[in-house]
Each structure stands twice: as C-alpha cells, then as structure tokens.
Design an enzyme around this catalytic site. Structure first.
Site, PDB file in Angstrom:
ATOM      1  N   GLU A 364       0.833  -1.173   0.048  1.00 43.91           N
ATOM      2  CA  GLU A 364       0.171   0.114   0.160  1.00 43.91           C
ATOM      3  C   GLU A 364       0.940   1.291   0.111  1.00 43.91           C
ATOM      4  O   GLU A 364       1.966   1.377   0.713  1.00 43.91           O
ATOM      5  CB  GLU A 364      -0.916  -0.091   1.140  1.00 43.91           C
TER       6      GLU A 364
HETATM    7  C1  BG6 Z   1      -4.281   1.743   5.717  1.00 40.47           C
HETATM    8  C2  BG6 Z   1      -5.317   0.875   5.995  1.00 40.47           C
HETATM    9  O1  BG6 Z   1      -3.336   2.020   6.658  1.00 40.47           O
HETATM   10  O2  BG6 Z   1      -4.848   3.313   5.477  1.00 40.47           O
HETATM   11  C3  BG6 Z   1      -6.314   1.036   4.967  1.00 40.47           C
HETATM   12  O3  BG6 Z   1      -4.674  -0.507   5.432  1.00 40.47           O
HETATM   13  C4  BG6 Z   1      -6.882   2.638   4.913  1.00 40.47           C
HETATM   14  O4  BG6 Z   1      -7.409   0.192   5.326  1.00 40.47           O
HETATM   15  C5  BG6 Z   1      -6.114   3.457   4.438  1.00 40.47           C
HETATM   16  O5  BG6 Z   1      -8.056   2.640   4.415  1.00 40.47           O
HETATM   17  C6  BG6 Z   1      -6.257   4.990   4.524  1.00 40.47           C
HETATM   18  O6  BG6 Z   1      -6.819   5.433   5.774  1.00 40.47           O
HETATM   19  P1  BG6 Z   1      -7.406   6.782   5.992  1.00 40.47           P
HETATM   20  O7  BG6 Z   1      -7.490   6.975   7.545  1.00 40.47           O
HETATM   21  O8  BG6 Z   1      -6.466   7.916   5.499  1.00 40.47           O
HETATM   22  O9  BG6 Z   1      -8.958   6.844   5.232  1.00 40.47           O
END
Ligand code: BG6
Length: 460
Positions: A364
């Site tokens: 990610e």
């Molecule tokens: C990551 C997670 O840490 O961050 C995801 O694995 C999450 O599930 C993503 O959606 C984004 O987070 P946020 O708080 O900016 O919407």
C-alpha cells in the site's frame, strides 16, 4: 531518465473486503466489530456513513475486475471476510460466500490478474469479539481454523496469501488510542492483543507451509520509519523505542521468528509482558514469512520527551518519546500527513542491511484527498498531485531495487475510492472515483497514468 522496472514486476492496487464488499448483514454474513460499533455510535463515523455504504464489490465484482484489467493490473489484493465465510466464527461455512469468493478468484485468474488474498483486515467477527477478540487464545485458534478453510477452498488458485494487514492498527486503535472498537485504553491488554495476533499469524504460516501448496504466505506491515529529531543520544534512543514498539514488534517475529530482546526487556521492566504458553517460542519461529508486504504512507518524527513522565500515569508508549513536527517538512495539504518519498527507500535499505533482504513488495502507498469530487469539463478528476505522489515514491523504490533490494512490486492504495473506517469517505484514495449514490465509477487522471506506467513497466 527512464525508470524501468524488472520483468514481471507486480503492478496493482490493494483493497479489502470490509471496505468494498458492502452487503454487510446479508447473504449469510454476520456482523463485524464495525457493524456493531456503527450501530452503537454512528456519530464516530465521518458524516455518519457506515460500513454498508461501499462500492458494493459483492455485486459489482465483475465490472470492477474488468476495470482492473483495463488499468493493466497484473495483481490485485483484497481480503476474505471471516464473518462472511464462517458467520459463527468457527464451524459451518457459508456456501454463498464460497460461491462469491470463487467467482472473484476465477475471474481475476481468467483476466490474468494474480489474486493476492489477505485473511484479516481489521474486521473481527462480532461473535469472536464477544468472546474477547484477540485477548482470548481460543479466538487465535478459531482464526487458524478460518485460515485453513481458506487455504483448502481457494489455495488451488491463490498463490499469494497474507495473514494480516497492519496488525499494529487494531492494537493502537482498539486498545491504546480509541479509534477502533472495542475502544479500550490499556497497554497491557494492547500488548496481549499484539502478541496473540502474531501467534495467530504463526499458526496460519505453519499450517500453510505444511500443505506444500506451491504458493507463498506473508504478512502486510505498515512500516513507519522513525526518524530522530537529531543525533543527540536521547533523541536517537526515543526514536529506537518508537521503532521497537510500532515496527519491530511485528517485523522481527515475521522475518526473524522472534521478538527483539530490547523490547522484551523494556516490557518486562515495566510489568507489561503478555502471558506466553509452552511451545510459543517454536511457534513464532515457524511464522517466518515468504513474502513481506510493506504499507508506507508517512514517516514518524520523534524526539525525546521534554518533561518527566508522571510515574502514576498509565503506562503508554509516549512515556518514552514525543512526536515532532520537523520544520520544512512536505505535507499532503489534503490529508495532513507528511509526504516523505525517501522513506520507502529507507525501509528497503533497512530490510536489505538488517533482515537478510527478504522478498517484499509495496502493498500500500497512496494519497488521501479531502473533497476530491471535482470533475473537469470532460468529467474527469485531474489528480496530478496523486500522479506526482506515486511517481516520486516509485523513483525511490526504483533506486532501492537498483541497489539490490528484492522488491517485487507496487500496489497503490486503492483501486476505487473506498469506505475507510471512521473516516468513511473523508479522504479519497482511488485511481477510480466512486459516486456513492449512483455507484458510477470514473477513472481519474492518475488511473490513466498508472495504466500507461504498468503497460510500459516504468516511466520516463
Ligand atoms: C491503511 C489501511 O492504513 O490506510 C486502509 O490499510 C485505510 O484500510 C488506509 O483505508 C487509509 O486510511 P485513512 O484513514 O486515510 O482513510
């Protein structure tokens, strides 16, 4: 300069069942902690939008896989919902779920997109939480049973498995800082949850290896490099403790099969060690992964504490360090997170120099943007900032690979704007925008850029 990536590099994106499937309490699925928390406290969720409001991948999977194909993905990560597959947490398997996941996996394979399947993305079935969640060793065993059911049902086609996504997050969110259910603030309980998560992970890895299915199993960690404010020993020590607590407490068992001695000593000194059972040491040793997923969004800037901690205050990680806002740091103006592209390279360097250069990939990386539904006259979102973000991270990733890191791919977070826990749709991350009311999908400019990058296996 041309940034060319190795042959067979994985170009893809990541998502999760609870953030995309929808149909949260139908087709045999039971409630997760998110359904329960939303029922109890809807105001904790941005604009009162709960887990049922998604891109409805449960019904739109075929259309979405066609879009993945259009964007030249050769890999895609999602997760299997434990509460959907085994609604009582253990025991009977929901055949509607089996059909659904079989269709998704078959379609991905048919389109030449390797399915990367994760087994837990923050979505504890409520029936298991009622039994104590990760604090209860029985839930750990139930998770291992669930993992085995998945390997048995889907392992003939799925060759890339992950036990957990960001296991530190349910620990921080649910047991330290109150942003996940069950909203406990208690370090010792948090340490138990963290420990049991890695025991569950090890049971699943061991079971998978014993099957000899010809695939790989890993874990996905949000490795957040901890940079000290200065090279002053007090700042360096503070950053090391943050690194131990938030990174190495998962990274060391996953790659070395044991906990860092410094962490064990620290928790022991403060009476915070979780209870162990006979055989745990051997089990952890069997949990070493084949493949590490790295989620990277932002670094952690750390300094030593300015003031003495009150010894009567509850034990917390912040006894040992404070966050520090580095002057001049580059910020994502739309999300309030620091952007530090070199962090991705520093993580790879650390893995190469200190952890035997494991096979890994970026599982990610992405840019959340508030109020992003701004379409131009042609009906497209011109998200050049996201292109810059991804490209600049890929440049540092390329440098890491050229210096010898075994980084096999890159997954953007995320494919289609998705529901993001308490933030719901506050920050949108997708290559593809979602109109929640009409369910219409529209490829953003960044999606077109990624499509070309994947096709050319790099960019200029
Ligand atoms: C990551 C997670 O840490 O961050 C995801 O694995 C999450 O599930 C993503 O959606 C984004 O987070 P946020 O708080 O900016 O919407």
């Amino acid at each position: 300069m041309k940034y060319q990536f190795p042959d067979n590099f994985w170009w893809g994106s990541a998502s999760s069942a609870p953030q995309t499937e929808g149909e949260t309490l139908s087709f045999g699925k039971s409630a997760t902690i998110w359904d329960q928390w939303f029922k109890e406290q809807p105001t904790r969720f941005h604009n009162g939008v709960g887990p049922a409001d998604t891109s409805t991948f449960y019904k739109n999977w075929k259309q979405d896989i066609a879009l993945l194909k259009e964007l030249n993905h050769n890999t895609f990560r999602t997760s299997i919902s434990w509460a959907r597959l085994i609604p009582e947490g253990r025991g009977a398997v929901n055949q509607e779920a089996v059909t659904f996941y079989n269709q998704v996996i078959d379609e991905l394979v048919a389109q030449g997109i390797k399915p990367f399947i994760n087994l837990f993305h923050f979505d504890m079935p409520m029936v298991m939480q009622q039994q104590g969640g990760w604090e209860n060793r029985d839930v750990v065993t139930a998770y291992a049973e669930f993992a085995n059911v998945c390997f048995e049902l889907f392992g003939d086609r799925v060759k890339h498995w992950f036990t957990f996504n960001e296991p530190v997050v349910p620990v921080e969110g649910g047991y330290l800082y109150d942003f996940h259910y069950p909203n406990v603030v208690d370090f010792k309980r948090a340490a138990t949850v963290a420990y049991h998560t890695m025991i569950a992970h090890s049971l699943a890895v061991k079971a998978y290896h014993e099957r000899n299915d010809g695939g790989e199993i890993g874990i996905i960690l949000n490795l957040t490099p901890s940079y000290p404010r200065s090279q002053n020993p007090a700042d360096v020590k503070a950053a090391n403790i943050a690194d131990l607590m938030f990174n190495r407490s998962f990274l060391d068992p996953a790659l070395r099969g044991e906990y860092p001695q410094e962490l064990v000593a620290l928790l022991k000194e403060h009476g915070q060690l979780p209870a162990c059972q006979d055989g745990d040491k051997e089990l952890l040793a069997a949990g070493v992964v084949d493949l590490l997923g790295i989620n990277y969004y932002q670094p952690r800037r750390i300094k030593c504490r300015d003031s003495q901690v009150n010894p009567d205050s509850p034990f917390m990680p912040e006894w040992f360090f404070e966050s520090y806002e580095m002057p001049g740091r580059k910020m994502n103006p739309y999300r309030g997170w620091e952007i530090y592209e070199q962090g991705i390279y520093d993580i790879l360097t650390n893995l190469r120099e200190n952890y035997g250069n494991p096979n890994c990939y970026i599982s990610e990386n992405g840019m959340g943007v508030e109020n992003e539904q701004r379409f131009d006259e042609n009906g497209q979102i011109q998200d050049d900032y996201r292109i810059d973000f991804v490209r600049d991270h890929l440049k540092w990733l390329h440098k890491g690979i050229s210096e010898g890191s075994n980084c096999l791919g890159y997954h953007m977070w995320t494919f289609i704007d998705n529901w993001s826990w308490c933030n719901a749709y506050k920050n949108r991350y997708g290559f593809v925008s979602l109109n929640l009311e009409t369910q219409q999908r529209t490829i953003k400019k960044s999606g077109e850029w990624y499509k070309a990058t994947a096709a050319e296996n790099g960019f200029n």
